[in-house]
Design a protein around this motif. Structure first.
Motif, PDB file in Angstrom:
ATOM      1  N   LYS A 156      -3.963  -5.024   5.433  1.00 18.78           N
ATOM      2  CA  LYS A 156      -5.274  -5.332   4.861  1.00 18.78           C
ATOM      3  C   LYS A 156      -5.240  -5.384   3.339  1.00 18.78           C
ATOM      4  CE  LYS A 156      -8.848  -3.186   6.482  1.00 18.78           C
ATOM      5  NZ  LYS A 156      -9.728  -2.064   6.898  1.00 18.78           N
ATOM      6  N   GLY A 157      -4.100  -4.993   2.750  1.00 17.84           N
ATOM      7  CA  GLY A 157      -4.007  -4.960   1.296  1.00 17.84           C
ATOM      8  C   GLY A 157      -4.697  -3.765   0.679  1.00 17.84           C
ATOM      9  N   ASP A 158      -4.999  -2.759   1.504  1.00 22.94           N
ATOM     10  CA  ASP A 158      -5.705  -1.565   1.024  1.00 22.94           C
ATOM     11  C   ASP A 158      -4.686  -0.457   0.760  1.00 22.94           C
ATOM     12  OD1 ASP A 158      -7.438   0.469   0.428  1.00 22.94           O
ATOM     13  OD2 ASP A 158      -8.765   0.123   2.132  1.00 22.94           O
ATOM     14  N   THR A 159      -3.928  -0.593  -0.320  1.00 27.91           N
ATOM     15  CA  THR A 159      -2.870   0.384  -0.617  1.00 27.91           C
ATOM     16  C   THR A 159      -3.436   1.742  -1.009  1.00 27.91           C
ATOM     17  OG1 THR A 159      -2.765  -0.522  -2.858  1.00 27.91           O
ATOM     18  CG2 THR A 159      -1.155  -1.348  -1.284  1.00 27.91           C
ATOM     19  N   LEU A 203       4.902   0.724  -0.547  1.00 30.85           N
ATOM     20  CA  LEU A 203       3.546   0.375  -0.973  1.00 30.85           C
ATOM     21  C   LEU A 203       3.473   0.209  -2.491  1.00 30.85           C
ATOM     22  CD1 LEU A 203       1.615   2.762   1.411  1.00 30.85           C
ATOM     23  CD2 LEU A 203       1.311   0.286   1.329  1.00 30.85           C
ATOM     24  N   PHE A 204       4.135   1.136  -3.215  1.00 29.31           N
ATOM     25  CA  PHE A 204       4.143   1.023  -4.674  1.00 29.31           C
ATOM     26  C   PHE A 204       4.909  -0.227  -5.120  1.00 29.31           C
ATOM     27  CE2 PHE A 204       3.103   5.635  -4.655  1.00 29.31           C
ATOM     28  CZ  PHE A 204       2.019   5.586  -5.520  1.00 29.31           C
ATOM     29  N   ALA A 205       6.047  -0.477  -4.453  1.00 32.97           N
ATOM     30  CA  ALA A 205       6.827  -1.669  -4.802  1.00 32.97           C
ATOM     31  C   ALA A 205       6.023  -2.933  -4.532  1.00 32.97           C
ATOM     32  CB  ALA A 205       8.135  -1.687  -4.004  1.00 32.97           C
ATOM     33  N   TYR A 206       5.301  -2.949  -3.439  1.00 39.73           N
ATOM     34  CA  TYR A 206       4.467  -4.098  -3.068  1.00 39.73           C
ATOM     35  C   TYR A 206       3.401  -4.352  -4.134  1.00 39.73           C
ATOM     36  CZ  TYR A 206       1.207  -6.888  -0.259  1.00 39.73           C
ATOM     37  OH  TYR A 206       0.378  -7.870   0.217  1.00 39.73           O
ATOM     38  N   CYS A 207       2.914  -3.265  -4.763  1.00 41.25           N
ATOM     39  CA  CYS A 207       1.886  -3.388  -5.806  1.00 41.25           C
ATOM     40  C   CYS A 207       2.492  -3.651  -7.182  1.00 41.25           C
ATOM     41  CB  CYS A 207       1.050  -2.106  -5.870  1.00 41.25           C
ATOM     42  SG  CYS A 207       0.061  -1.831  -4.408  1.00 41.25           S
ATOM     43  N   GLY A 208       3.821  -3.717  -7.254  1.00 43.38           N
ATOM     44  CA  GLY A 208       4.477  -3.983  -8.533  1.00 43.38           C
ATOM     45  C   GLY A 208       4.791  -2.751  -9.351  1.00 43.38           C
ATOM     46  N   LEU A 211      -1.991   5.101   0.712  1.00 40.63           N
ATOM     47  CA  LEU A 211      -1.373   6.192  -0.044  1.00 40.63           C
ATOM     48  C   LEU A 211      -2.154   7.491   0.126  1.00 40.63           C
ATOM     49  CD1 LEU A 211      -0.432   4.192  -3.243  1.00 40.63           C
ATOM     50  CD2 LEU A 211       1.177   5.241  -1.631  1.00 40.63           C
ATOM     51  N   ASP A 212      -3.466   7.379   0.287  1.00 40.91           N
ATOM     52  CA  ASP A 212      -4.289   8.571   0.484  1.00 40.91           C
ATOM     53  C   ASP A 212      -3.925   9.280   1.788  1.00 40.91           C
ATOM     54  OD1 ASP A 212      -6.689  10.153  -0.457  1.00 40.91           O
ATOM     55  OD2 ASP A 212      -7.361   9.598   1.549  1.00 40.91           O
ATOM     56  N   ILE A 213      -3.838   8.514   2.884  1.00 39.81           N
ATOM     57  CA  ILE A 213      -3.507   9.153   4.168  1.00 39.81           C
ATOM     58  C   ILE A 213      -2.059   9.640   4.178  1.00 39.81           C
ATOM     59  CG2 ILE A 213      -2.788   7.068   5.450  1.00 39.81           C
ATOM     60  CD1 ILE A 213      -4.285   8.289   7.875  1.00 39.81           C
ATOM     61  N   LEU A 261       1.710   6.572  10.486  1.00 40.12           N
ATOM     62  CA  LEU A 261       2.509   5.350  10.377  1.00 40.12           C
ATOM     63  C   LEU A 261       1.672   4.124  10.735  1.00 40.12           C
ATOM     64  CD1 LEU A 261       5.878   6.585  11.930  1.00 40.12           C
ATOM     65  CD2 LEU A 261       5.549   5.801   9.586  1.00 40.12           C
ATOM     66  N   GLY A 262       0.865   4.271  11.783  1.00 44.73           N
ATOM     67  CA  GLY A 262       0.004   3.160  12.192  1.00 44.73           C
ATOM     68  C   GLY A 262      -1.001   2.795  11.116  1.00 44.73           C
ATOM     69  N   PHE A 263      -1.654   3.804  10.543  1.00 47.19           N
ATOM     70  CA  PHE A 263      -2.617   3.548   9.477  1.00 47.19           C
ATOM     71  C   PHE A 263      -1.937   2.948   8.252  1.00 47.19           C
ATOM     72  CE2 PHE A 263      -6.008   6.532  11.161  1.00 47.19           C
ATOM     73  CZ  PHE A 263      -7.025   5.584  11.132  1.00 47.19           C
ATOM     74  N   LEU A 264      -0.762   3.463   7.901  1.00 49.66           N
ATOM     75  CA  LEU A 264      -0.050   2.943   6.728  1.00 49.66           C
ATOM     76  C   LEU A 264       0.196   1.448   6.855  1.00 49.66           C
ATOM     77  CD1 LEU A 264       2.603   5.746   6.074  1.00 49.66           C
ATOM     78  CD2 LEU A 264       0.780   5.053   4.525  1.00 49.66           C
ATOM     79  N   LEU A 265       0.691   1.052   8.010  1.00 48.22           N
ATOM     80  CA  LEU A 265       1.016  -0.364   8.213  1.00 48.22           C
ATOM     81  C   LEU A 265      -0.252  -1.217   8.333  1.00 48.22           C
ATOM     82  CD1 LEU A 265       4.006   0.136  10.659  1.00 48.22           C
ATOM     83  CD2 LEU A 265       4.097  -0.399   8.218  1.00 48.22           C
ATOM     84  N   ALA A 266      -1.299  -0.637   8.956  1.00 51.38           N
ATOM     85  CA  ALA A 266      -2.560  -1.381   9.093  1.00 51.38           C
ATOM     86  C   ALA A 266      -3.219  -1.579   7.730  1.00 51.38           C
ATOM     87  CB  ALA A 266      -3.505  -0.638  10.039  1.00 51.38           C
ATOM     88  N   PHE A 267      -3.242  -0.514   6.927  1.00 55.63           N
ATOM     89  CA  PHE A 267      -3.829  -0.635   5.583  1.00 55.63           C
ATOM     90  C   PHE A 267      -2.998  -1.584   4.722  1.00 55.63           C
ATOM     91  CE2 PHE A 267      -5.887   3.735   6.185  1.00 55.63           C
ATOM     92  CZ  PHE A 267      -7.160   3.192   6.369  1.00 55.63           C
TER      93      PHE A 267
END
Length: 364
Positions: A231-234, A274-279, A238-240, A222-228
């Motif tokens: 940073k805009g590193d979707t 994350l997908f919604a954020y990327c459109g 998604l990988d983690i 959860l921490g990595f998801l929100l941190a990435f």
């Protein structure tokens, strides 16, 4: 001690041992012995060598002036841990310990050099010296300012050295004595099964460690998801996410529901976000449909024990708890609210998709 500087100087001049011997009028064997540290040149030859290589005598002999400050002594000791020059580190440590016998940092990092060097070389003498210094470091712990070093961490180092010395019972005793909050469960289980052949005794410790690490993995993810996300590193996010979901799914037994289902339901909406954020609303919907299936399965037959988790075999059953929501449905909706707080537009897309899915399923 080998004269590394003499050898380096010769190589820098592109000379073989034979060529250097000829230039100085000595035998090849003499040059070889100098470089190996088996003998040293006569003083007149040392001056001649320094002149030949166009360097100073102290540089040729590898002498470096050392400041007398405690800080610099400490840095020299620490540096040998990074370079793995443990022999030099031990020499530096003993010099510093004579000068600063009551300093915590000097004592602790000297112990660390002996510990790492001793364990890697399987040298009992060095390991026992490390034990002496670690016990002394405990006495000086009041000076410590490093929050990552504590009596517990030092005792764990002592336990690890005890293992290296074959003193398994002592190691297990220390691990159990300082097992605050179950932090040593994994190590205790490992030692009992690997060194003591006490598999039955090991299993409860390993089981508790498994559950604790599942929870930690959820928090880390959860921490990595929100941190990435920040940073805009979707792609990394998604990988983690998929990596963690793969672990959780692999831990499920054939039981219909498991608390792992609820843990998965915590993560899927963030993936959708994350997908919604990327459109990519299409893929966001796929994730939310998976979320709905998981929610329905869990809430129809909630499971808060570890019954559905592979490998868990502790007689003392653990009841899982979290503060995200009383039900999986409530948890998901709370997470959608958290996503909205982070990014209002993304949150609105998720809410719309979620309400559409619930409506479709209700009318199906």
């Amino acid at each position: 001690m080998k004269n590394k500087r003499m050898k380096i100087a010769r190589i820098e001049c592109d000379l073989t041992q034979e060529q250097l011997a000829e230039a100085l009028g000595v035998t090849v064997g003499a040059v070889s012995k100098w470089e190996l540290g088996a003998s040293v040149p006569d003083i007149s030859l040392i001056v001649e060598l320094a002149d030949f290589f166009e360097i100073s005598v102290d540089v040729l002999l590898g002498y470096a002036w050392h400041s007398g400050s405690m800080g610099e002594a400490l840095e020299r000791i620490k540096s040998t841990l990074y370079t793995k020059d443990y022999e030099d580190g031990m020499k530096e440590a003993e010099k510093a310990l004579k000068k600063y016998p009551n300093n915590f940092d000097i004592t602790y990092y000297s112990a660390l050099v002996y510990e790492v060097g001793g364990i890697e070389a399987k040298n009992p003498k060095d390991m026992r010296r490390a034990l002496e210094l670690l016990h002394r470091a405990c006495e000086l712990l009041g000076q410590n300012t490093d929050t990552e070093i504590s009596e517990i961490s030092i005792q764990m180092q002592i336990a690890e050295i005890s293992l290296g010395l074959g003193e398994t019972e002592q190691a297990v005793s220390l691990l159990k004595q300082y097992n605050y909050g179950g932090t040593n469960n994994a190590m205790i289980g490992y030692v009992l099964s690997s060194f003591c052949q006490k598999s039955e005794e090991a299993m409860p410790y390993l089981s508790k460690a498994l559950i604790a690490n599942m929870t930690e993995l959820l928090r880390i993810t959860l921490g990595f998801l929100l941190a990435f996300w920040d940073k805009g590193d979707t792609a990394q996010a998604l990988d983690i996410l998929e990596w963690t979901l793969g672990i959780f799914r692999g831990l499920k037994t054939g039981k219909e529901t498991s608390y792992l289902d609820k843990m998965e339901a915590f993560l899927l909406p963030i993936g959708a976000g994350l997908f919604a954020y990327c459109g990519d609303e299409k893929e966001a919907r796929v994730y939310m449909e998976k979320t709905y299936e998981m929610v329905q399965r869990f809430d129809a037959s909630p499971c808060y024990t570890m019954e559905g988790v592979k490998y868990y075999c502790d007689e003392l059953e653990i009841a899982a708890a979290d503060d995200i929501g009383n039900t999986a449905m409530e948890s998901v909706e709370n997470i959608i609210m958290q996503v909205s707080t982070k990014d209002e537009k993304t949150g609105e897309i998720l809410r719309t998709i979620w309400e559409e899915i619930k409506s479709e399923k209700a009318n199906a």
